[in-house]
Design an enzyme around this catalytic site. Structure first.
Site, short mmCIF file in Angstrom:
data_model
loop_
_atom_site.label_atom_id
_atom_site.label_comp_id
_atom_site.label_asym_id
_atom_site.label_seq_id
_atom_site.Cartn_x
_atom_site.Cartn_y
_atom_site.Cartn_z
N GLY A 1 -2.31 16.87 -35.81
CA GLY A 1 -3.06 16.04 -35.33
C GLY A 1 -3.18 15.74 -33.84
N VAL B 1 0.59 16.19 -32.14
CA VAL B 1 1.54 15.91 -33.21
C VAL B 1 1.51 17.23 -33.77
CG1 VAL B 1 2.80 15.03 -35.33
CG2 VAL B 1 1.41 13.55 -33.83
N ASP C 1 2.28 -3.16 -36.44
CA ASP C 1 0.96 -2.16 -36.68
C ASP C 1 1.01 -1.74 -38.20
OD1 ASP C 1 -1.48 -1.09 -36.18
OD2 ASP C 1 -0.64 0.62 -35.23
#
Length: 732
Positions: free
Chosen positions: A22, A29, A137
């Site tokens: 990604g 990544v 998060d």
């Protein structure tokens, strides 16, 4: 996974890069192998951010915080170099989807899975809080699913409660929809462990229902609802409701601690969770693991013109039968991935027992089977239409499975709801629970569709209707019910069928005085449809007169009075919205009253039983419909021939449309590929599929499905129904 690109390094920090996992605004990544052969996820920061001292300090803090947390349910930090020219960190690789992807493609998780998920995430947060941190998060995208349990990731904005770097008053940091009220209001210094508990409650509500408890839409709107409105917990199973209500309390002090959450979910029990996920999600993990098995040898991952990095340092193990050699590192990875597959227990099921056929790639091997289901009325009042659709789908499945080069076979299930809403709901529950079923064609009637759609929506199971005329279900605007999301109608709705009625009145018979009769027994749609006809027809040259037949009116005297009102109005056309039985009564009454003008009805009355009930009074009636006569369409010749050979008769109405609907679904599945054709993915792909069938072109625009040349006219003549054609051709 995507291949490496020319600008990607071959390795970094001793890790050989294999694939891209990604990319975002901050960096890329990669899937990589360590020097010992273990798979890792390596996050590399973009050069533009690496030159920013403040960003580098933030990344250094991320590395530090991630390294402080030790939990089996947190993806461990393996290595990092925040001071490198391109800062990077490496974590263990989990070959599974994140929670949002799993819910999107496979539907909400069952209660038992959600309890295990919540308990393990609470355990993970306990470790986070014990390290003196607040994650900040907690959202579905930051939870990866593995066969033995979930894994929490991403400590990019995790902080100690007293850290002022992200606690300035008024600063909102995180993901709307999963933020606590104190985060949503930027009350930075109040953000502590209780904030993570609120986010966990949002996440669990999403996991079990597929819906965010504070809705979707713009970020400001979601934040306002988070602060001021109660969460929408419709669909949350009763055993989970009290805990989620407590977790979603507006005040931090009213929420339970993570240990209380864990105890409420599983009594504090830990341990491995093999079998905790539904089969569709386990299959998804197995396919990801299988993709790992197919990775090339290390030498094949070198990128032409790429920057320098770690050398391969690999010894080659000769392959038998002239096969390409594999590396010792690859052997290590194979063993690791095979262990994941064994734990999942589904890879063998996916291909076992399939006959060997030639694949799209030219080899031979067992083809996977994707199951399509027909949900129809096969024994009730609408059994003629239901059986026609079942047979049309059967021919489509046979046709698809005869194609050379296909990537999978279609299997078919057929279910009869007998035209009842209770039966429709029973079938919907059964199909929703059967993970093999990837899409459903049906139901046959509006009432059964209305009863079943919410159940299919909850399971994220695509539902493609052929004969349902319900209004609004196939739209996708922001105000539409969530039930619309899995529902695809392959015909215009009943309101749209006002167009051929208007065209016939204005252009074919040039009516001057038209009586529009709403049959209240058919509900609001008929009245709304006549309203559209009224607005379009009425003008200084044309008069319309509205009448209503009450639902309780049905005697011969009632229809006689109605017919006399038509003749008294000196009308030259009449439009009626009733079903076949009441339309037949009106037809007889109009014949007795001496009315000889144009008589129009909807497809609700287009039924062979109308001819029998109306007798000679049926002659000349014209009907607007959303199906054609395939025997009159050149594009359907091969279908008509196949139908006659298989069933010994000409195909009835809706058989060809069902054939198109099944191949529409098959086209979407083919575009995805067998390995990705999970339910949620098929829902999304149907909206990207443009299918030209034998009856019409099916496609989707920004708000709804579109149907090219899909509204027709029929006339009762000589004891039967004669297809006049597409309505624009009739009036041309």
């Amino acid at each position: 996974m995507e291949p490496l690109r020319g600008a990607d390094p071959a390795g970094i920090g001793g890790y050989r890069l294999l694939r891209r996992l990604g990319a975002g605004g901050m960096g890329v990544v990669y899937l990589a192998r360590s020097g010992g052969g273990a798979l890792t996820a390596v996050k590399v920061i973009r050069a533009a951010h690496a030159d920013d001292p403040a960003f580098r300090a933030r990344f250094r803090r991320e590395v530090e915080t991630a390294g402080r947390v030790a939990s089996p349910w947190v993806v461990p930090l393996l290595d990092a170099d925040p001071e490198a020219e391109s800062p990077w960190l490496a974590t263990a690789f989990v070959p599974g989807p994140d929670l949002s992807e799993a819910v999107r493609e496979c539907g909400p998780l069952p209660l038992a899975s959600v309890r295990f998920l919540g308990a393990r995430l609470a355990e993970a947060l306990d470790a986070v809080h014990a390290a003196g941190l607040v994650h900040r998060d907690v959202k579905p995208g930051n939870v990866l699913l593995a066969v033995d349990g979930p894994r929490m990731i991403d400590f990019g904005i995790a902080r100690t409660p007293e850290d002022t770097a992200l606690t300035a008053s008024g600063m909102v940091v995180g993901s709307p929809g999963f933020l606590s009220p104190e985060q949503a209001q930027g009350r930075g210094r109040e953000i502590g462990p209780a904030s993570d508990v609120f986010s966990l409650g949002c996440l669990l509500a999403y996991a079990v229902t597929g819906e965010r408890p504070f809705g979707a839409g713009s970020a400001p709107g979601v934040l306002v609802r988070t602060v001021h409105e109660d969460p929408d917990l419709d669909g949350v199973p009763a055993p989970l409701l009290p805990l989620l209500r407590d977790c979603l309390a507006k005040e931090p002090g009213a929420r339970p601690g993570v240990r209380e959450v864990r105890q409420a979910l599983d009594g504090g029990a830990g341990g491995a969770g093999e079998g905790w996920l539904p089969e569709a999600v386990t299959r998804l993990i197995a396919r990801r693991s299988t993709a790992v098995l197919a990775l090339p040898a290390v030498e094949a991952t070198a990128v032409s013109g790429a920057g320098s990095g770690a050398g391969s340092g690999a010894d080659t193990v000769p392959g038998g039968d002239g096969a390409r050699g594999v590396t010792r590192r690859r052997v290590v990875v194979l063993g690791s991935a095979a262990g994941v597959l064994a734990a999942g227990g589904t890879a063998a099921w996916w291909t076992a027992g399939r006959p060997h056929r030639t694949s799209a790639q030219g080899g031979t091997g067992p083809l996977p089977r994707l199951t399509l289901a027909v949900h129809a009325d096969l024994s009730g009042d609408a059994r003629g239409t239901g059986r026609a659709q079942e047979r049309g789908v059967r021919l489509a499945v046979d046709h698809f499975n005869s194609r050379a080069g296909r990537a999978f076979d279609l299997a078919l299930q057929v279910h009869d709801d007998a035209g009842g809403t209770a039966g429709a709901q029973r079938i919907a529950r059964r199909l929703a629970a059967d993970a093999r079923v990837r899409a459903v064609i049906g139901p046959t009637t509006d009432a059964c569709a209305k009863a079943a759609v919410p159940l299919y929506q909850k399971a994220r199971l695509p539902l493609v209707s052929v004969s349902v005329g319900l209004v609004g279900l196939s739209s996708a605007g922001p105000s539409v019910s969530p039930s619309a999301r899995v529902y695809a109608a392959t015909r215009p709705d009943d309101l749209t069928l006002a167009a051929p009625v208007v065209a016939y009145l204005v252009h074919a018979v040039r009516a001057r005085r038209t009586v529009l009769i709403d049959d209240a027994a058919e509900g609001d749609t008929g009245r709304q449809s006549l309203g559209l006809v009224d607005d379009a027809v009425r003008s200084p040259e044309r008069t319309t007169i509205r009448r209503t037949l009450a639902a309780e009116d049905g005697s011969a005297a009632d229809f006689r009075a109605l017919a006399e009102s038509v003749t008294a109005a000196r009308a030259d056309a009449v439009v009626f919205t009733g079903g076949y039985a009441r339309t037949a009564k009106l037809a007889r009454a109009l014949l007795t009253a001496g009315f000889s003008g144009a008589r129009l009805a909807t497809s609700h009355a287009l039924d062979p039983r109308f001819l029998t009930a109306a007798g000679e009074a049926a002659e000349g009636w014209v009907f607007a419909a959303a199906f054609l006569d395939p025997t009159r369409v050149p594009a359907a010749r091969s279908f008509v021939t196949a139908y006659r050979e298989r069933f010994g008769a000409a195909p009835p109405w809706y058989a060809a449309e069902a054939y198109d609907a099944a191949l529409f679904v098959a086209r979407a599945m083919t575009a995805l590929g067998a390995s990705r054709a999970e339910r949620g993915a098929v829902v999304s792909r149907l909206r990207e599929t443009d299918h030209r069938g034998i009856t019409k072109r099916l496609r989707y625009d920004a708000t709804s499905y579109q149907y090219t040349n899909a509204m027709y006219l029929f006339r009762a003549a000589d004891g039967g129904f004669r297809w006049l054609g597409e309505y624009r051709d009739v009036i041309a």
